[in-house]
Design a protein around this motif. Structure first.
Motif, PDB file in Angstrom:
ATOM      1  N   PHE A 145     -14.438  31.334  22.381  1.00 46.07           N
ATOM      2  CA  PHE A 145     -15.286  30.289  21.330  1.00 46.07           C
ATOM      3  C   PHE A 145     -15.727  29.298  22.154  1.00 46.07           C
ATOM      4  CE2 PHE A 145     -11.333  32.260  19.359  1.00 46.07           C
ATOM      5  CZ  PHE A 145     -12.304  33.497  18.877  1.00 46.07           C
ATOM      6  N   GLY A 146     -15.656  28.927  23.440  1.00 47.06           N
ATOM      7  CA  GLY A 146     -16.166  27.554  24.145  1.00 47.06           C
ATOM      8  C   GLY A 146     -15.849  26.526  23.547  1.00 47.06           C
ATOM      9  N   ASN A 147     -16.481  25.317  23.798  1.00 42.83           N
ATOM     10  CA  ASN A 147     -16.022  24.003  23.471  1.00 42.83           C
ATOM     11  C   ASN A 147     -16.680  24.001  22.126  1.00 42.83           C
ATOM     12  OD1 ASN A 147     -15.209  21.676  23.314  1.00 42.83           O
ATOM     13  ND2 ASN A 147     -16.085  20.779  24.905  1.00 42.83           N
ATOM     14  N   THR A 148     -15.853  24.543  21.231  1.00 46.05           N
ATOM     15  CA  THR A 148     -16.364  24.344  19.870  1.00 46.05           C
ATOM     16  C   THR A 148     -15.568  23.774  18.962  1.00 46.05           C
ATOM     17  OG1 THR A 148     -15.876  26.671  19.146  1.00 46.05           O
ATOM     18  CG2 THR A 148     -18.038  26.471  20.075  1.00 46.05           C
ATOM     19  N   PRO A 149     -15.652  23.792  17.537  1.00 46.94           N
ATOM     20  CA  PRO A 149     -14.486  23.264  16.709  1.00 46.94           C
ATOM     21  C   PRO A 149     -13.220  24.355  16.781  1.00 46.94           C
ATOM     22  CG  PRO A 149     -16.458  22.794  15.675  1.00 46.94           C
ATOM     23  CD  PRO A 149     -16.982  23.526  16.837  1.00 46.94           C
TER      24      PRO A 149
ATOM     25  N   ALA B  11     -21.650  20.552  -0.949  1.00 48.45           N
ATOM     26  CA  ALA B  11     -20.256  19.856  -0.927  1.00 48.45           C
ATOM     27  C   ALA B  11     -19.273  20.353  -0.224  1.00 48.45           C
ATOM     28  CB  ALA B  11     -19.813  20.025  -2.659  1.00 48.45           C
ATOM     29  N   GLY B  12     -19.396  21.882  -0.166  1.00 49.88           N
ATOM     30  CA  GLY B  12     -18.636  22.485   0.670  1.00 49.88           C
ATOM     31  C   GLY B  12     -18.846  22.378   2.149  1.00 49.88           C
ATOM     32  N   LEU B  13     -19.976  21.869   2.599  1.00 45.49           N
ATOM     33  CA  LEU B  13     -20.547  21.618   3.843  1.00 45.49           C
ATOM     34  C   LEU B  13     -19.905  20.189   4.260  1.00 45.49           C
ATOM     35  CD1 LEU B  13     -21.817  22.771   6.472  1.00 45.49           C
ATOM     36  CD2 LEU B  13     -23.904  21.568   5.477  1.00 45.49           C
ATOM     37  N   ILE B  14     -20.141  19.450   3.295  1.00 45.51           N
ATOM     38  CA  ILE B  14     -19.198  18.027   3.528  1.00 45.51           C
ATOM     39  C   ILE B  14     -17.588  18.098   3.508  1.00 45.51           C
ATOM     40  CG2 ILE B  14     -18.424  15.990   2.180  1.00 45.51           C
ATOM     41  CD1 ILE B  14     -21.267  16.111   0.804  1.00 45.51           C
ATOM     42  N   GLY B  15     -17.004  19.112   3.070  1.00 47.24           N
ATOM     43  CA  GLY B  15     -15.788  19.441   3.284  1.00 47.24           C
ATOM     44  C   GLY B  15     -15.399  19.533   4.773  1.00 47.24           C
ATOM     45  N   VAL B  16     -16.045  20.260   5.301  1.00 50.73           N
ATOM     46  CA  VAL B  16     -15.901  20.543   6.810  1.00 50.73           C
ATOM     47  C   VAL B  16     -15.470  19.432   7.729  1.00 50.73           C
ATOM     48  CG1 VAL B  16     -16.765  21.647   9.034  1.00 50.73           C
ATOM     49  CG2 VAL B  16     -17.307  22.774   6.602  1.00 50.73           C
ATOM     50  N   VAL B  17     -16.177  18.158   7.509  1.00 49.45           N
ATOM     51  CA  VAL B  17     -15.815  17.180   8.142  1.00 49.45           C
ATOM     52  C   VAL B  17     -14.188  16.617   8.307  1.00 49.45           C
ATOM     53  CG1 VAL B  17     -16.228  14.514   8.609  1.00 49.45           C
ATOM     54  CG2 VAL B  17     -18.128  16.108   7.515  1.00 49.45           C
ATOM     55  N   ALA B  18     -13.466  17.132   7.000  1.00 51.25           N
ATOM     56  CA  ALA B  18     -12.167  16.964   7.196  1.00 51.25           C
ATOM     57  C   ALA B  18     -11.418  17.850   8.134  1.00 51.25           C
ATOM     58  CB  ALA B  18     -11.474  17.326   5.657  1.00 51.25           C
ATOM     59  N   LEU B  19     -11.877  18.976   8.762  1.00 48.60           N
ATOM     60  CA  LEU B  19     -11.377  19.748   9.550  1.00 48.60           C
ATOM     61  C   LEU B  19     -11.472  19.281  11.032  1.00 48.60           C
ATOM     62  CD1 LEU B  19     -12.859  23.013   8.148  1.00 48.60           C
ATOM     63  CD2 LEU B  19     -10.749  22.193   7.687  1.00 48.60           C
ATOM     64  N   PRO B  20     -10.615  19.835  12.049  1.00 45.44           N
ATOM     65  CA  PRO B  20     -10.743  19.266  13.407  1.00 45.44           C
ATOM     66  C   PRO B  20     -12.107  19.762  13.730  1.00 45.44           C
ATOM     67  CG  PRO B  20      -8.611  20.320  12.852  1.00 45.44           C
ATOM     68  CD  PRO B  20      -9.323  20.615  11.678  1.00 45.44           C
ATOM     69  N   PRO B  21     -12.711  19.161  14.753  1.00 46.05           N
ATOM     70  CA  PRO B  21     -12.176  17.995  15.518  1.00 46.05           C
ATOM     71  C   PRO B  21     -12.411  16.659  14.936  1.00 46.05           C
ATOM     72  CG  PRO B  21     -14.282  18.627  16.517  1.00 46.05           C
ATOM     73  CD  PRO B  21     -14.055  19.828  15.374  1.00 46.05           C
TER      74      PRO B  21
ATOM     75  N   TYR C 276     -18.494  25.537   3.019  1.00 43.44           N
ATOM     76  CA  TYR C 276     -17.453  25.150   3.808  1.00 43.44           C
ATOM     77  C   TYR C 276     -16.962  26.236   4.791  1.00 43.44           C
ATOM     78  CZ  TYR C 276     -12.375  24.167   4.314  1.00 43.44           C
ATOM     79  OH  TYR C 276     -11.103  23.798   4.641  1.00 43.44           O
ATOM     80  N   PHE C 277     -17.225  27.719   4.751  1.00 45.33           N
ATOM     81  CA  PHE C 277     -16.965  28.442   5.725  1.00 45.33           C
ATOM     82  C   PHE C 277     -17.987  28.626   6.644  1.00 45.33           C
ATOM     83  CE2 PHE C 277     -14.231  30.078   2.375  1.00 45.33           C
ATOM     84  CZ  PHE C 277     -12.729  29.880   2.868  1.00 45.33           C
ATOM     85  N   LEU C 278     -19.082  28.636   6.283  1.00 48.76           N
ATOM     86  CA  LEU C 278     -20.292  28.591   7.578  1.00 48.76           C
ATOM     87  C   LEU C 278     -20.227  27.352   8.533  1.00 48.76           C
ATOM     88  CD1 LEU C 278     -23.057  29.755   8.383  1.00 48.76           C
ATOM     89  CD2 LEU C 278     -24.235  28.222   6.719  1.00 48.76           C
ATOM     90  N   GLY C 279     -19.939  26.168   7.783  1.00 46.58           N
ATOM     91  CA  GLY C 279     -19.659  24.894   8.694  1.00 46.58           C
ATOM     92  C   GLY C 279     -18.417  25.028   9.358  1.00 46.58           C
ATOM     93  N   GLY C 280     -17.518  25.817   8.789  1.00 50.56           N
ATOM     94  CA  GLY C 280     -16.320  25.519   9.445  1.00 50.56           C
ATOM     95  C   GLY C 280     -15.814  26.849  10.607  1.00 50.56           C
ATOM     96  N   LEU C 281     -16.873  27.849  10.204  1.00 47.20           N
ATOM     97  CA  LEU C 281     -16.651  29.131  10.961  1.00 47.20           C
ATOM     98  C   LEU C 281     -17.718  29.494  11.994  1.00 47.20           C
ATOM     99  CD1 LEU C 281     -14.421  31.145   8.626  1.00 47.20           C
ATOM    100  CD2 LEU C 281     -13.704  29.981  10.760  1.00 47.20           C
ATOM    101  N   TRP C 282     -18.822  28.927  12.130  1.00 40.65           N
ATOM    102  CA  TRP C 282     -20.002  29.340  12.738  1.00 40.65           C
ATOM    103  C   TRP C 282     -19.756  29.546  14.153  1.00 40.65           C
ATOM    104  CZ3 TRP C 282     -21.031  26.654  16.964  1.00 40.65           C
ATOM    105  CH2 TRP C 282     -20.444  25.443  17.315  1.00 40.65           C
TER     106      TRP C 282
END
Length: 529
Positions: A431-435, A23-33, A80-86
């Motif tokens: 951070f390269g071409n990442t989110p 559920a947390g990982l799904i929420g990452v799709v709401a973040l850029p890009p 959420y944070f793993l998917g959003g900050l890797w």
């Protein structure tokens, strides 16, 4: 929906943990890009149903009773944070021979730590949990408090607060100027969690109606601000943003410093694309001057050769300051203003340093073990006490925000009202071409809306842009597109949005939500369909 909700509530063991993580990982799709904000409806709906089923052992102490809810929030936050900050791990690979060993700490350790805030949020919400819409209010209050703590404790790290999910485009950013980011976090959780009421029915009609009104009001206010509220007038001041796109490994190579400097000068001297007059102000990104400027007077001569007398260069650089006899010098991550004669006419130092990046907590101890900050000078950077306005030779002023200072609303004081624009210099090439660069830009963009002051953003590798006070990108350069952009500086909104007034409005909303949760929890009213 009721059968689905019941199935989620009854999950146990590793299946329960996996569902919370997912559920947390799904929420990452709401973040850029990506910016697909609807993903958070699914994310928070699942979270509510999981907390519904988080009942502790009967007769045990309150801590043990809350542990199931805590672990649900922790696994949700970890996803959420793993998917959003890797992508933070990319910075450690720039000098892999020195820092690759710390990759697990950045990629797994930081998300695991940040997930504690969400674990505390779900545990606190469980204290006020009820069967109806009041539990959504409890969850919203708890998450708003957790996000405030995350942005405050241990110097704060409010990256990707849940409220940004409700602001993917300027139309949906305007509400932030009314009550600030804390209120957006509160409203986002309540709105995104509201579909959970369809799975339990109790209180569904009232709760969905309230969430619907909040969402419609949010969108309606955006339409009003963008279509009917007066647009800020242009100032007439020409500004150039230089985006050199220099690989971070190259920036760390001492043998190519002159080449890097000359690349910036060449982009500065390039004629305007439309054949018009040269811009009055040229802006380079964070640490764009690749040496200690005051130790290189020839560099100031070269700048004077490129600039016209009426032009001003604003550039990021490392500033060195003597600390006295027998003491090592202090270093600051700074911004210089340099006039057309090559004279330094102003400087502003970074206030909010990046822990482990620009300085080491418990520095002497860790340095004795050979552990140094990733991007710091020997001994680490020093922090300034305040953000002074940076003034140009032509009388324009900027409110400086270096790198990730732009993600902290509290870093912007009332002095911003006296400036012509917020100025965000950054180097996201780490951070390269990442989110990461896209997330960073979105949060800086929201600061312009929240304050009612336009934003000028110069990034080494992107995203650089002129953003007006309503969050609209006037002109920009995408990630990894080298060059420059010329535009006219936008004006501020009719009135500066006072952060203190925004906080007061948030406290009122928080009190209303808390009262709703208390009333629902302790049975003063009965939830109805």
């Amino acid at each position: 929906m009721e059968r689905l909700a019941g199935g989620v509530m009854l999950l146990s063991g590793w299946r329960r943990a996996l569902m919370a993580f997912s559920a947390g990982l799904i929420g990452v799709v709401a973040l850029p890009p990506f910016g697909f904000f609807a993903a958070l409806f699914l994310s928070f709906t699942i979270l509510v149903w999981l907390v519904d089923g988080a009942t502790g052992e009967a007769g045990s102490g309150w801590v043990r009773r809350l542990l199931p809810a805590f672990w649900i929030g922790w696994f949700f936050g970890f996803g959420y944070f793993l998917g959003g900050l890797w992508w933070l791990g990319n910075a450690l690979l720039v000098e892999a021979e020195d820092y690759a060993w710390a990759l697990p700490l950045a990629v797994l350790g930081l998300p695991a730590f940040l997930a504690l805030y969400y674990g505390l949020a779900t545990a606190a919400a469980r204290l006020l949990w009820s069967d109806g819409a009041g539990r959504l209010a409890a969850l919203a209050v708890a998450f708003a408090a957790a996000e405030w703590l995350r942005g405050t404790l241990f110097t704060g790290f409010p990256w990707n607060a849940v409220g940004y999910g409700l602001m993917p485009v300027p139309l949906m950013m305007q509400s932030v100027k009314l009550a600030g980011m804390d209120a957006m976090n509160l409203m986002a959780v309540f709105v995104f969690a509201s579909p959970a009421l369809l799975g339990t029915r109790r209180g569904a009609r009232r709760g969905l109606a309230l969430a619907g009104v909040a969402l419609v009001a949010h969108l309606g206010y955006g339409v009003y601000e963008l279509r009917f509220s007066p647009d800020p007038a242009a100032t007439g001041t020409g500004v150039r943003i230089v985006q050199p796109v220099i690989d971070q490994a190259m920036k760390l190579d001492d043998t190519v410093r002159a080449e890097i400097f000359e690349r910036h000068l060449a982009l500065t001297a390039a004629p305007p694309g439309n054949g018009g007059r040269k811009p009055e102000i040229v802006i380079w990104p964070e640490t764009s001057i690749p040496f200690i400027l005051t130790d290189n007077p020839d560099a100031l001569v070269r700048i004077a050769e490129v600039l016209d007398d009426d032009q001003t260069l604003i550039a990021g650089a490392v500033r060195m300051e003597a600390a006295g006899a027998g003491k090592p010098p202090r270093y600051y991550n700074s911004i210089y203003a340099i006039d057309g004669k090559g004279q330094i006419i102003g400087a502003a130092d970074k206030v909010h340093l990046v822990p482990f990046g620009e300085y080491m907590p418990f520095g002497p101890l860790l340095e004795s073990w050979g552990i140094n900050a990733v991007a710091a000078m020997p001994g680490g950077f020093s922090a300034a006490r305040e953000h002074p306005l940076l003034r140009t030779a032509g009388g324009r002023s900027f409110y400086p925000l270096i790198c990730y200072e732009a993600i902290f609303p509290q870093e912007i004081t009332a002095d911003a009202a006296q400036s012509d624009a917020l100025l965000n210099l950054t180097n996201d090439a780490w951070f390269g071409n990442t989110p990461g660069p896209y997330q960073h830009f979105r949060q800086a963009q929201v600061r312009a809306v929240q304050t009612g002051v336009p934003l000028v953003r110069a990034a080494n590798s992107g995203i650089s842009a002129f953003v007006d006070s309503k969050g609209r990108v006037v002109l920009g350069l995408s990630y990894n597109i080298g060059g420059y952009i010329d535009s006219t500086l936008s004006g501020s909104s009719v009135s500066y949005q006072d952060i203190a007034k925004q906080n007061l409005r948030f406290y009122i909303l928080l009190a209303m939500a808390l009262l709703t949760a208390l009333v629902s929890r302790f049975g003063f009213i009965r939830a109805k369909n």
